[in-house]
Design a protein around this motif. Structure first.
Motif, mmCIF file in Angstrom:
data_model
loop_
_atom_site.group_PDB
_atom_site.id
_atom_site.type_symbol
_atom_site.label_atom_id
_atom_site.label_comp_id
_atom_site.label_asym_id
_atom_site.label_seq_id
_atom_site.Cartn_x
_atom_site.Cartn_y
_atom_site.Cartn_z
ATOM 1 N N LYS A 1 66.153 -29.251 17.010
ATOM 2 C CA LYS A 1 64.697 -29.133 17.057
ATOM 3 C C LYS A 1 64.200 -27.692 17.048
ATOM 4 C CE LYS A 1 63.902 -33.475 19.561
ATOM 5 N NZ LYS A 1 63.136 -34.142 18.489
ATOM 6 N N THR B 1 52.952 -34.324 8.755
ATOM 7 C CA THR B 1 54.299 -34.527 9.292
ATOM 8 C C THR B 1 55.363 -34.143 8.281
ATOM 9 O OG1 THR B 1 54.035 -36.852 8.641
ATOM 10 C CG2 THR B 1 53.678 -36.312 10.960
ATOM 11 N N LEU C 1 58.274 -31.116 8.493
ATOM 12 C CA LEU C 1 59.694 -31.329 8.228
ATOM 13 C C LEU C 1 60.198 -30.340 7.187
ATOM 14 C CD1 LEU C 1 62.274 -33.041 8.606
ATOM 15 C CD2 LEU C 1 61.439 -34.485 6.730
ATOM 16 N N ASP D 1 60.182 -41.111 13.340
ATOM 17 C CA ASP D 1 59.733 -39.760 13.612
ATOM 18 C C ASP D 1 60.552 -38.760 12.801
ATOM 19 O OD1 ASP D 1 62.173 -39.454 14.905
ATOM 20 O OD2 ASP D 1 61.324 -39.520 16.923
ATOM 21 N N ILE D 2 60.402 -37.470 13.119
ATOM 22 C CA ILE D 2 61.053 -36.423 12.338
ATOM 23 C C ILE D 2 62.574 -36.501 12.414
ATOM 24 C CG2 ILE D 2 61.168 -34.643 14.140
ATOM 25 C CD1 ILE D 2 60.058 -32.703 11.987
ATOM 26 N N ASP D 3 63.089 -37.198 13.446
ATOM 27 C CA ASP D 3 64.543 -37.371 13.587
ATOM 28 C C ASP D 3 65.005 -38.741 13.120
ATOM 29 O OD1 ASP D 3 64.959 -34.803 14.832
ATOM 30 O OD2 ASP D 3 64.006 -35.631 16.616
ATOM 31 N N LYS E 1 58.249 -33.208 18.273
ATOM 32 C CA LYS E 1 58.099 -34.520 17.661
ATOM 33 C C LYS E 1 57.646 -34.319 16.215
ATOM 34 C CE LYS E 1 56.824 -36.862 21.982
ATOM 35 N NZ LYS E 1 55.779 -37.667 22.687
ATOM 36 N N SER E 2 57.491 -35.443 15.513
ATOM 37 C CA SER E 2 57.170 -35.352 14.084
ATOM 38 C C SER E 2 55.830 -34.688 13.823
ATOM 39 C CB SER E 2 57.178 -36.744 13.452
ATOM 40 O OG SER E 2 56.229 -37.580 14.082
ATOM 41 N N GLU E 3 54.893 -34.751 14.793
ATOM 42 C CA GLU E 3 53.569 -34.177 14.595
ATOM 43 C C GLU E 3 53.364 -32.922 15.421
ATOM 44 O OE1 GLU E 3 50.257 -37.033 14.548
ATOM 45 O OE2 GLU E 3 51.749 -38.597 14.803
ATOM 46 N N PRO F 1 63.118 -39.398 8.080
ATOM 47 C CA PRO F 1 61.807 -39.429 8.740
ATOM 48 C C PRO F 1 60.764 -40.145 7.890
ATOM 49 C CG PRO F 1 62.190 -37.289 7.766
ATOM 50 C CD PRO F 1 63.450 -38.079 7.554
ATOM 51 N N PHE F 2 59.735 -40.682 8.550
ATOM 52 C CA PHE F 2 58.547 -41.283 7.919
ATOM 53 C C PHE F 2 58.862 -42.582 7.170
ATOM 54 C CE2 PHE F 2 58.346 -36.550 7.235
ATOM 55 C CZ PHE F 2 57.805 -36.290 8.483
#
Length: 916
Positions: A649, A121, A125, A55-57, A703-705, A39-40
């Protein structure tokens, strides 16, 4: 007709333009971590400003015009990859890649993730992947919400509020005694003799990377835990060199509206003034002036910070970060009223029509962090923090004082100057001893000095011809000097060993054992010099704003007034001996954790054993010959934490533990602390409580946020401790094991949502968050138990009560609009943040008097933070927009009696910053 044709043409052009775009999508993974999502990571089209983050995935998507591009994929500490792509209209190209760590070993990946923990974010995670049940709030979110101190920071998380007018926090309705505070996992002392935890308001958010709140116990923590542990993680800078300068100003609307904002002369503007007891205080008048000095109530701040990383070889690196800042502010409580010593029938012994409190506060903070990575397996960090904060205040009450001002013509003025200096030194180490094992250790030495030098109090009665000083009681007019010094050494060491290696080269099990120890000593002394006019001068008219005309050496020599301590006057040989209490506390703890992952279920079984020894000795006005008391406890504290991964998730978490709650030094020492409207006295018979804790939590990360979580929790406490009014001539408050049991049950919900993403590069977006906590608390109150176990008499008004500090409903909500431009070199982030808490018990009622209850209120803040370019930024904040009335009532059976009421006013602040 021409207009319609033009509009239709433009519409067709826009539609065909959007339809002719193509899409690049894919997933980035970590080659060195079994191809887990990354991620990121950065995704950019070379030579353009078009880019995004995974994103986080680990997924990303770009929509661009047809053509040939070079796709750049990168991540801090990883290899950078460039891949040529050709985008075709109305088609999707998938480009996925596994990035390697560019010659760095996996240990560097862990270090890298610490850098990103300032970001919301990254913290989400971390929360998703952690086995422990915890909450974190980072520097990015704190900046967005206009938070400048740690006390306010933790109130932005679920189920936590702050006591109005102080830095004391309540976690799930449980106050100071049930919580603990650490920095980088090592304990830090309190600066207040009445409190277990340090005032978190003195910690500026400039020094931290993030704050972690553990509301579920695990065996690595000390067992003195029931509400939560707040861990301040100091900033550990890594990256290119920078230097940043901040300058700001702030103003409180109440303070600026004061006709004459004046405070006692003496203390300096920077908060470092040291005021000592004068020489020969009983035989000469050498005390400081009682005159008032006018101030311009405009606060200011200035700060400088910088950091840089140095490569010392192929694997070695030195990271340095330092910050120094100074800030000041003026506050004022307006439209105030107060009552003291109210009976159950509503009879008031002190009824003040007006009440005001104005203050000038300073905070000086300096910090240095040095991190040395010897190689990929060994790292050492050194942190040193020095904080000096001060508060100079003037508190005034006017109205009815029984036997002194029966016509409502009384005036009480208390001037107070407090100065606290905290010095923290920490050395921390991480060592990877092999593929399976890792050693972590830390040691700290902390020193704190908490001074209240030359607190003054004077009580007046207004006669037709002017003011006269009260002489009913010797302490009516006094000067008070208080000193607290505390030294604490602490050490942590733990060893991790991984076992049961699976086919994919990951380990399913981990065994952790370790030791924690903390050893602290406290020395406290207080001297009070009482001034009373002699018989023939008790009707002397005085000027409250110029008491130096009465209290001076000439009048003292002429016998106009006399000076004495609680031990007596100058004729008593030991009259100058202060009241003292000293405390020693040693805690030695060992723990063993077994963590094992069964596919989707991860379980941690923990067992901790502790030996606790606490000794308090005293020599005070209640016991002039001195006394002591010892508390010894051996505790075995089991805990279990489970995490079940419902899917990639969603998680389901469970926690159960046994802990304890210790009384504090001040609570067990026979020492009296007198405030204007209340008096507190220690209880040597106070003893520890035992606690049982339960948590069940479901969480989802869409989602990541984004985050959705629901938690149910419960606590069962044996022999709970509370502040209660004891039977005495002055209705003193003491600390008592008030019953056999008490319990807290409730639920929490948190929701973070990205409402709108106006731009594919996340440059324009609207996001919101809300968290709420509802709890029910109840405890048994037993008059018989108190009489049997203590030397005090208490007659509870009711047989049960809520816990002090417990609000049924806590609520935090915020909405933010972000707009970035010029490749993110410029930005504007605006936030509205709202906080609300319902009624909560301040003190339990006795002798037919109802509970003292802090009434509910909400607070609304507006924050605007802008980067004008890559160097220059400006922040504008307005706090307490609603300016509610703060009320405390005594809930008598005959009706509520308002015992305290005031408004805080609005706080405006503006800050400029420039980064080189």
């Amino acid at each position: 007709m021409k207009f319609k044709l033009l509009f239709f043409t433009l519409l067709l052009t826009a539609v065909s333009f959007s339809q002719n775009k193509g899409t690049i999508t894919g997933t980035l993974t970590d080659k060195d971590a079994n191809n887990q999502s990354l991620p990121f990571a950065n995704v950019l089209l070379k030579g353009t400003s078009i880019g995004t983050n995974t994103d986080i995935d680990g997924k990303y998507t770009l929509t661009v015009l047809p053509g040939s591009y070079t796709l750049q994929l990168s991540f801090v500490g990883y290899e950078s990859v460039e891949i040529p792509v050709t985008v075709i209209a109305n088609e999707t190209i998938t480009v996925s890649k596994a990035l390697g760590s560019a010659g760095y070993k996996l240990e560097d990946v862990v270090v890298r993730s610490t850098v990103n923990r300032q970001k919301e974010t990254a913290l989400l995670l971390d929360q998703k992947n952690a086995v422990e049940i915890k909450q974190t709030i980072g520097a990015q979110e704190l900046s967005r919400k206009g938070v400048s101190d740690v006390a306010t920071a933790v109130t932005k998380t679920t189920g936590i509020t702050k006591q109005e007018g102080s830095g004391n926090i309540f976690v799930r309705g449980l106050g100071d005694r049930y919580n603990s505070t650490t920095m980088n996992g090592l304990p830090i002392p309190s600066n207040d003799p009445e409190k277990k935890n340090i005032n978190l308001e003195i910690f500026s958010t400039d020094i931290l990377e993030y704050v972690s709140i553990d509301k579920v116990y695990n065996s690595k923590l000390y067992g003195d835990f029931a509400g939560g542990n707040v861990d301040i993680v100091s900033k550990d800078y890594k990256g290119k060199g920078f230097l940043k300068v901040d300058i700001g100003s702030k103003v409180n609307t109440n303070a600026i509206s004061e006709d004459n904002f004046s405070l006692q002369k003496g203390p300096g503007s920077f908060g470092f003034s040291a005021i000592a007891i004068p020489a020969n205080p009983l035989t000469q008048y050498n005390f400081g002036s009682l005159q008032l000095d006018s101030k311009t109530p405009l606060g200011s701040s200035i700060g400088i910070s910088g950091g840089k990383s140095y490569d010392l070889g192929a694997e070695s690196k030195l990271n340095v970060f330092a910050t120094v800042s100074f800030g000041s502010d003026f506050t004022s409580r307006s439209d105030g009223s107060a009552k003291g010593n109210v009976t159950g029938d509503g009879i008031v012994n002190k009824n003040f029509d007006t009440y005001s409190l104005i203050s000038y506060n300073t905070n000086f903070t300096s910090m240095a962090n040095i991190g040395y990575k010897m190689n990929s397996n060994n790292k050492i960090n050194f942190n040193t923090v020095f904080i000096n904060n001060s508060s100079q205040s003037k508190e005034e009450y006017t109205g009815f004082i029984i036997d002194i001002a029966n016509d409502g013509n009384g005036l009480i003025r208390r001037n107070k100057y407090e100065k606290n200096s905290l010095f923290i030194n920490q050395l921390l180490g991480e060592h990877k001893l092999g593929e399976r094992s890792k050693l972590n250790w830390g040691a700290s030495y902390n020193m704190i000095k908490g001074d209240m030098p030359d607190r003054t109090q004077n009580i007046f009665r207004k006669e037709p011809s002017g003011y006269v000083l009260s002489s009913i009681s010797f302490p009516d007019n006094h000067r008070y000097f208080q000193k607290l010094t505390e030294n604490e050494t602490a050490a942590n060491i733990s060893f991790d060993y991984r076992f049961n290696k699976s086919d994919d080269d990951t380990y399913n099990g981990k065994l952790t054992f370790g030791y924690n120890g903390r050893f602290k000593t406290r020395n406290f002394e207080a001297s009070q010099f009482n001034f009373r006019a002699t018989n023939e001068f008790r009707g002397t008219l005085v000027d409250p704003n110029n008491l130096d005309l009465f209290y001076n050496q000439q009048n003292f020599s002429n016998g106009n007034f006399e000076i004495a301590t609680f031990r007596g006057g100058p004729q008593v040989p030991n009259a100058l001996d202060p009241q003292t209490y000293n405390g020693d506390q040693f805690i030695n703890g060992g723990f063993l954790n077994t963590e094992y992952k069964f596919k989707k279920l991860t379980t941690v079984l923990g067992l901790r054993g502790e030996y606790i020894f606490q000794k308090v000795d005293w020599n005070t006005q209640l016991d002039p010959n001195g006394g002591f008391n010892e508390l010894e406890k051996i505790a075995f504290l089991p805990s279990v934490t489970m995490k079940y991964e419902l899917n990639e998730k969603q998680n389901l978490r469970f926690g159960f533990s046994k802990t304890y709650t210790l009384p504090q030094f001040k609570e067990r020492a026979l020492f009296v602390y007198e405030d204007v409207t209340e008096v507190k006295v220690g209880n040597p018979n106070l003893y520890a409580s035992d606690d049982y804790n339960f948590d069940l939590k479901w969480e989802m990360f869409p989602k990541s946020e984004e985050l959705i979580s629901v938690t149910a929790f419960g606590k069962y406490i044996l022999n709970p401790m509370n502040e209660v009014t004891i039977a005495s001539s002055t209705n003193d408050i003491s600390f008592i094991n008030t019953g056999d049991f008490g319990y807290v049950a409730g639920g929490e919900i948190e929701y973070r949502k990205l409402l709108f993403d106006f731009d594919q590069n996340n440059a324009k977006k609207l996001s919101a968050g809300i968290n709420a906590s509802y709890l029910y608390s109840n405890q048994d109150l037993s008059t018989e138990k108190v009489i049997k176990e203590t030397d005090y008499n208490v007659v509870f008004t009711d047989t049960q009560s809520k816990f002090t500090g417990a609000s049924d409903l806590l609520l935090n909500a915020d909405i933010s609009l972000l707009n970035e431009w010029n490749n993110k070199e410029g930005s504007l982030n605006t936030t509205l943040a709202y906080t609300y808490f319902s009624d909560r018990v301040y003190a339990i009622g006795t002798n037919d008097k109802g509970n003292l209850v802090d009434k509910s209120f909400g607070s609304l803040d507006f924050i605007a933070k802008s980067k004008l370019n890559k160097n220059l930024g400006i922040d504008f904040v307005v706090k307490n927009l609603l300016d509610p009335t703060i009320d405390r009532v005594q809930e008598n059976r005959t009706g509520d009696v308002n015992v305290l009421s005031y408004k805080k006013g609005l706080l405006f602040s503006i800050n400029l910053n420039y980064q080189f």
